[in-house]
Design an enzyme around this catalytic site. Structure first.
Site, PDB file in Angstrom:
ATOM      1  N   ASP A   1      14.441 -22.969  29.217  1.00 55.60           N
ATOM      2  CA  ASP A   1      14.450 -22.361  27.609  1.00 55.60           C
ATOM      3  C   ASP A   1      15.256 -23.051  26.827  1.00 55.60           C
ATOM      4  O   ASP A   1      16.147 -23.710  27.274  1.00 55.60           O
ATOM      5  CB  ASP A   1      14.934 -20.738  27.945  1.00 55.60           C
ATOM      6  CG  ASP A   1      13.820 -19.942  28.348  1.00 55.60           C
ATOM      7  OD1 ASP A   1      12.768 -20.048  28.514  1.00 55.60           O
ATOM      8  OD2 ASP A   1      14.457 -18.755  29.070  1.00 55.60           O
TER       9      ASP A   1
ATOM     10  N   LYS B   1       7.242 -25.008  24.625  1.00 52.34           N
ATOM     11  CA  LYS B   1       6.068 -26.012  24.048  1.00 52.34           C
ATOM     12  C   LYS B   1       4.900 -26.006  25.231  1.00 52.34           C
ATOM     13  O   LYS B   1       4.140 -26.641  25.102  1.00 52.34           O
ATOM     14  CB  LYS B   1       6.585 -27.435  23.967  1.00 52.34           C
ATOM     15  CG  LYS B   1       7.714 -27.587  23.005  1.00 52.34           C
ATOM     16  CD  LYS B   1       8.085 -28.986  22.723  1.00 52.34           C
ATOM     17  CE  LYS B   1       9.001 -29.133  21.565  1.00 52.34           C
ATOM     18  NZ  LYS B   1       9.716 -30.410  21.389  1.00 52.34           N
TER      19      LYS B   1
END
Length: 414
Positions: A200, A222
């Site tokens: 994260d 992503k």
């Protein structure tokens, strides 16, 4: 004595007779390891420290309450000689030599047939450090080497890859509030052993730079979501890599189960039949205020603290928080993920009885080099956030403890 190095060996003492002479501080330090080894321990000493006596009372050792006598070492596999009577130690050492019993002497290591190494443990590995010979023995130096090796294994700075088949799986690791030194020892070790790390943005980013080159690092933000929701895509990525036989670490900020969706990931892994390990982390709800000099509780000021998520506003139908009840509490209120909603949160608390002058502190980027603290009140906090340009991530503390705390930031990593 010949100047030859000691020969290192691991003794398997389970069920085997071990004799300890003397019940003082030396015995107190050495007995726990002998007990853990499963030895049949016989202590011979007229008296003992309270801790050693407690071991005897618990049945962990057998205690004969008298001084050493010739014959006490008969049938022993190993002996620890640690009485305060040097002549008794010499006599016992001679008996050990006659019976071919390896013995350690606390008063004269050079006269012993065995030395106790400086030992430490890390995840099933015992580290034992011995001085190579009697000349120039320095116990403090060997202990320092032991400590350095064990600490390196525990925090991942000393990486020892597993070469035998490992069981693939996923570790949900709480990375703490941001300072890389505040991740747990186990979390850091698992990071060092990982094949894949899915991280994260709020995890301790500095730790990623320390990973070996072969480790695949994936930014959770992503991951291609496509037809999946973000969390579902992350779950699928964890499962996919684990099914490839890889050791996967899901690195999360704070604690995995404090607004971290850790249980959602654990449930998905369980449904897929993937082994999952949960490593708790230091929650920002406590550590960040502390790093800024704010105690979430304080004697005579706050006997409770409540942690809530502010990611949805009080008037949002999705909110599960009982804001009117929170307004009536006298303790500390800690709000996570609430910077952009703090105006409506403050209005709601005031509307339900919280004094408008209640102190508020916002701690941005807590425990990192960019940490800063901004103070306000419930009445002024919305405007303060705008004028001071407070940005997430920030922990919001509401209550009288804000005025109790140390106003100069504390360094939580020292």
């Amino acid at each position: 004595m010949a100047e030859n190095p000691a020969y290192p060996v691991g003794l398997r003492l389970t069920g085997r007779r071990v004799v300890v002479l003397g019940g003082g501080q030396v015995a107190q330090r050495r007995l726990p390891a002998l007990i853990a080894a499963g030895a049949d321990i016989h202590l011979v000493s007229p008296e003992a420290t309270p801790s050693v006596e407690a071991m005897a009372d618990a049945g962990e050792i057998t205690w004969t309450k008298r001084p050493y006598e010739d014959g006490d070492l008969a049938d022993a596999w190993y002996a620890l000689i640690a009485t305060s009577d040097r002549q008794a130690n010499t006599d016992a050492s001679a008996e050990a030599e006659r019976h071919r019993v390896w013995c350690v002497r606390s008063d004269d290591a050079d006269a012993a047939t065995a030395w106790t190494p400086a030992t430490g443990h890390s995840e099933g590995v015992t580290v034992a450090v011995l001085t190579t010979n009697a000349k120039g023995r320095d116990p403090r130096h060997t202990a320092a080497i032991r400590d350095a090796v064990v600490e390196g294994l525990r925090d991942g700075t000393l990486v020892a890859p597993h070469h035998r088949t490992r069981t693939p799986g996923v570790a949900l690791v709480g990375g703490g509030p941001g300072d890389p030194d505040l991740i747990t020892v186990r979390g850091r070790r698992l990071l060092a052993e990982a094949d894949v790390v899915i991280a994260d943005r709020l995890g301790p980013r500095d730790l990623l730079a320390e990973l070996p080159p072969h480790v695949e690092v994936i930014d959770a933000a992503k991951i291609p979501y496509g037809r999946y929701m973000a969390q579902e895509a992350i779950n699928n990525a964890l499962i996919e890599h684990a099914k490839q036989g890889k050791s996967v670490v899901r690195l999360k900020g704070g604690d995995p189960f404090v607004f971290g969706r850790g249980m959602e990931e654990a449930q998905a892994l369980a449904e897929a039949g993937i082994a999952c390990t949960v490593v708790p982390g230091i929650s920002s709800s406590i550590s960040v205020p502390g790093a800024a000099g704010i105690p979430v509780t304080h004697r005579g000021v706050a006997h409770e603290f409540t942690v809530v998520s502010g990611h949805v506003a009080p008037d949002d139908e999705r909110s599960l928080v009982d804001w009117p009840a929170l307004a009536r509490l006298r303790g500390t209120l800690v709000v996570l993920m609430g910077v952009d909603k703090i105006g409506r949160i403050a209005e709601t608390l005031i509307a339900h009885g919280k004094p408008a002058d209640t102190p508020v502190a916002l701690v941005q980027e807590g425990t990192t080099a960019a940490q800063r603290r901004v103070d306000a009140t419930l009445a002024t906090v919305a405007e303060t956030v705008r004028t001071e340009d407070v940005k997430p991530p920030a922990v919001i503390v509401i209550g009288e403890v804000v005025n109790v705390g140390v106003h100069s930031p504390l360094n939580a990593s020292e």
